[in-house]
Write a protein that holds these residues in place. Structure first.
Motif, PDB file in Angstrom:
ATOM      1  N   ILE A   5       0.854  -1.184   0.000  1.00 24.94           N
ATOM      2  CA  ILE A   5       0.000   0.000   0.000  1.00 24.94           C
ATOM      3  C   ILE A   5       0.890   1.234   0.000  1.00 24.94           C
ATOM      4  CG2 ILE A   5      -1.818   1.243   1.224  1.00 24.94           C
ATOM      5  CD1 ILE A   5      -2.371  -1.398   2.741  1.00 24.94           C
ATOM      6  N   THR A   6       0.691   2.108  -0.966  1.00 26.19           N
ATOM      7  CA  THR A   6       1.383   3.385  -1.001  1.00 26.19           C
ATOM      8  C   THR A   6       0.468   4.407  -0.328  1.00 26.19           C
ATOM      9  OG1 THR A   6       2.426   2.772  -3.089  1.00 26.19           O
ATOM     10  CG2 THR A   6       2.498   5.100  -2.476  1.00 26.19           C
ATOM     11  N   ILE A   7       1.010   5.107   0.683  1.00 26.13           N
ATOM     12  CA  ILE A   7       0.205   5.978   1.525  1.00 26.13           C
ATOM     13  C   ILE A   7       0.762   7.394   1.491  1.00 26.13           C
ATOM     14  CG2 ILE A   7      -0.698   6.329   3.857  1.00 26.13           C
ATOM     15  CD1 ILE A   7       0.007   3.275   4.292  1.00 26.13           C
ATOM     16  N   ASP A   8      -0.124   8.352   1.207  1.00 25.98           N
ATOM     17  CA  ASP A   8       0.260   9.761   1.180  1.00 25.98           C
ATOM     18  C   ASP A   8       0.044  10.378   2.557  1.00 25.98           C
ATOM     19  OD1 ASP A   8       1.186  12.072  -0.052  1.00 25.98           O
ATOM     20  OD2 ASP A   8      -0.820  12.749  -0.582  1.00 25.98           O
ATOM     21  N   GLY A   9       0.936  11.262   2.953  1.00 33.09           N
ATOM     22  CA  GLY A   9       0.789  11.978   4.219  1.00 33.09           C
ATOM     23  C   GLY A   9       1.642  11.437   5.344  1.00 33.09           C
ATOM     24  N   MET A  10       2.402  10.390   5.079  1.00 32.92           N
ATOM     25  CA  MET A  10       3.294   9.829   6.098  1.00 32.92           C
ATOM     26  C   MET A  10       4.659  10.497   5.973  1.00 32.92           C
ATOM     27  SD  MET A  10       2.499   5.743   5.830  1.00 32.92           S
ATOM     28  CE  MET A  10       3.645   5.284   7.114  1.00 32.92           C
ATOM     29  N   GLY A  11       5.041  11.268   6.996  1.00 35.47           N
ATOM     30  CA  GLY A  11       6.309  11.968   6.896  1.00 35.47           C
ATOM     31  C   GLY A  11       7.264  11.733   8.045  1.00 35.47           C
ATOM     32  N   CYS A  12       6.839  10.932   9.039  1.00 37.32           N
ATOM     33  CA  CYS A  12       7.702  10.735  10.198  1.00 37.32           C
ATOM     34  C   CYS A  12       7.372   9.400  10.882  1.00 37.32           C
ATOM     35  CB  CYS A  12       7.521  11.883  11.195  1.00 37.32           C
ATOM     36  SG  CYS A  12       5.873  11.963  11.929  1.00 37.32           S
ATOM     37  N   GLU A  13       8.145   9.082  11.902  1.00 37.34           N
ATOM     38  CA  GLU A  13       7.926   7.826  12.625  1.00 37.34           C
ATOM     39  C   GLU A  13       6.609   7.825  13.394  1.00 37.34           C
ATOM     40  OE1 GLU A  13       9.596   4.949  12.317  1.00 37.34           O
ATOM     41  OE2 GLU A  13      10.672   6.012  10.750  1.00 37.34           O
ATOM     42  N   HIS A  14       6.141   8.991  13.805  1.00 37.02           N
ATOM     43  CA  HIS A  14       4.829   9.074  14.455  1.00 37.02           C
ATOM     44  C   HIS A  14       3.739   8.638  13.468  1.00 37.02           C
ATOM     45  CE1 HIS A  14       1.619  10.386  17.071  1.00 37.02           C
ATOM     46  NE2 HIS A  14       1.106  11.070  16.052  1.00 37.02           N
ATOM     47  N   CYS A  15       3.889   9.039  12.215  1.00 35.19           N
ATOM     48  CA  CYS A  15       2.939   8.631  11.172  1.00 35.19           C
ATOM     49  C   CYS A  15       2.970   7.112  10.992  1.00 35.19           C
ATOM     50  CB  CYS A  15       3.272   9.309   9.848  1.00 35.19           C
ATOM     51  SG  CYS A  15       3.117  11.095   9.874  1.00 35.19           S
ATOM     52  N   VAL A  16       4.148   6.535  11.021  1.00 33.22           N
ATOM     53  CA  VAL A  16       4.286   5.085  10.896  1.00 33.22           C
ATOM     54  C   VAL A  16       3.521   4.398  12.020  1.00 33.22           C
ATOM     55  CG1 VAL A  16       5.929   3.162  11.011  1.00 33.22           C
ATOM     56  CG2 VAL A  16       6.488   5.195   9.658  1.00 33.22           C
ATOM     57  N   ASP A  33       5.407  -5.111   7.131  1.00 28.57           N
ATOM     58  CA  ASP A  33       6.345  -4.011   7.337  1.00 28.57           C
ATOM     59  C   ASP A  33       5.634  -2.689   7.065  1.00 28.57           C
ATOM     60  OD1 ASP A  33       8.870  -2.779   7.809  1.00 28.57           O
ATOM     61  OD2 ASP A  33       9.211  -2.624   5.656  1.00 28.57           O
ATOM     62  N   ILE A  34       5.967  -1.686   7.854  1.00 33.05           N
ATOM     63  CA  ILE A  34       5.459  -0.334   7.621  1.00 33.05           C
ATOM     64  C   ILE A  34       6.636   0.614   7.697  1.00 33.05           C
ATOM     65  CG2 ILE A  34       3.966   1.520   8.446  1.00 33.05           C
ATOM     66  CD1 ILE A  34       2.128  -0.581   9.626  1.00 33.05           C
ATOM     67  N   LYS A  35       6.769   1.451   6.684  1.00 35.63           N
ATOM     68  CA  LYS A  35       7.782   2.491   6.695  1.00 35.63           C
ATOM     69  C   LYS A  35       7.173   3.741   6.070  1.00 35.63           C
ATOM     70  CE  LYS A  35       9.912   0.446   2.623  1.00 35.63           C
ATOM     71  NZ  LYS A  35      11.090  -0.228   2.132  1.00 35.63           N
ATOM     72  N   ILE A  36       7.859   4.837   6.183  1.00 34.98           N
ATOM     73  CA  ILE A  36       7.323   6.101   5.685  1.00 34.98           C
ATOM     74  C   ILE A  36       6.922   5.950   4.218  1.00 34.98           C
ATOM     75  CG2 ILE A  36       7.866   8.518   5.174  1.00 34.98           C
ATOM     76  CD1 ILE A  36       9.642   8.476   7.705  1.00 34.98           C
ATOM     77  N   GLY A  37       5.637   6.188   3.969  1.00 36.57           N
ATOM     78  CA  GLY A  37       5.117   6.168   2.606  1.00 36.57           C
ATOM     79  C   GLY A  37       4.518   4.864   2.144  1.00 36.57           C
ATOM     80  N   GLU A  38       4.706   3.764   2.897  1.00 35.62           N
ATOM     81  CA  GLU A  38       4.144   2.500   2.438  1.00 35.62           C
ATOM     82  C   GLU A  38       4.004   1.476   3.550  1.00 35.62           C
ATOM     83  OE1 GLU A  38       6.978   1.494  -0.619  1.00 35.62           O
ATOM     84  OE2 GLU A  38       8.013   0.129   0.724  1.00 35.62           O
ATOM     85  N   ALA A  39       3.135   0.519   3.286  1.00 33.31           N
ATOM     86  CA  ALA A  39       2.922  -0.592   4.206  1.00 33.31           C
ATOM     87  C   ALA A  39       2.811  -1.876   3.406  1.00 33.31           C
ATOM     88  CB  ALA A  39       1.651  -0.377   5.021  1.00 33.31           C
TER      89      ALA A  39
END
Length: 67
Positions: A5-16, A33-39
């Motif tokens: 999943i590509t996710i918009d609006g994730m810019g930091c570890e709090h977003c993760v 796995d989840i990292k900035i911008g994708e899961a």
């Protein structure tokens, strides 16, 4: 079935963390796995993808694509 999943609006570890919490609320979904911008997740073949979009929208993020 593995999905990315590509996710918009994730810019930091709090977003993760927020995305992880939103996805963890869904049954029958395994977070790989989840990292900035994708899961990366694993779901059953008949899983309703709208549930993922809705959960992430409620958390304040926009799904750009699910592959």
């Amino acid at each position: 079935m593995k999905k990315l999943i590509t996710i918009d609006g994730m810019g930091c570890e709090h977003c993760v963390k927020s995305v992880k919490e939103a996805l963890s609320s869904l049954k029958n979904l395994n977070i790989i796995d989840i990292k900035i911008g994708e899961a990366a997740i694993e779901i059953p073949a008949d899983f309703d993808m709208d549930l993922i979009i809705e959960a992430l929208d409620d958390a304040g993020y926009e799904v750009k694509s699910i592959q």
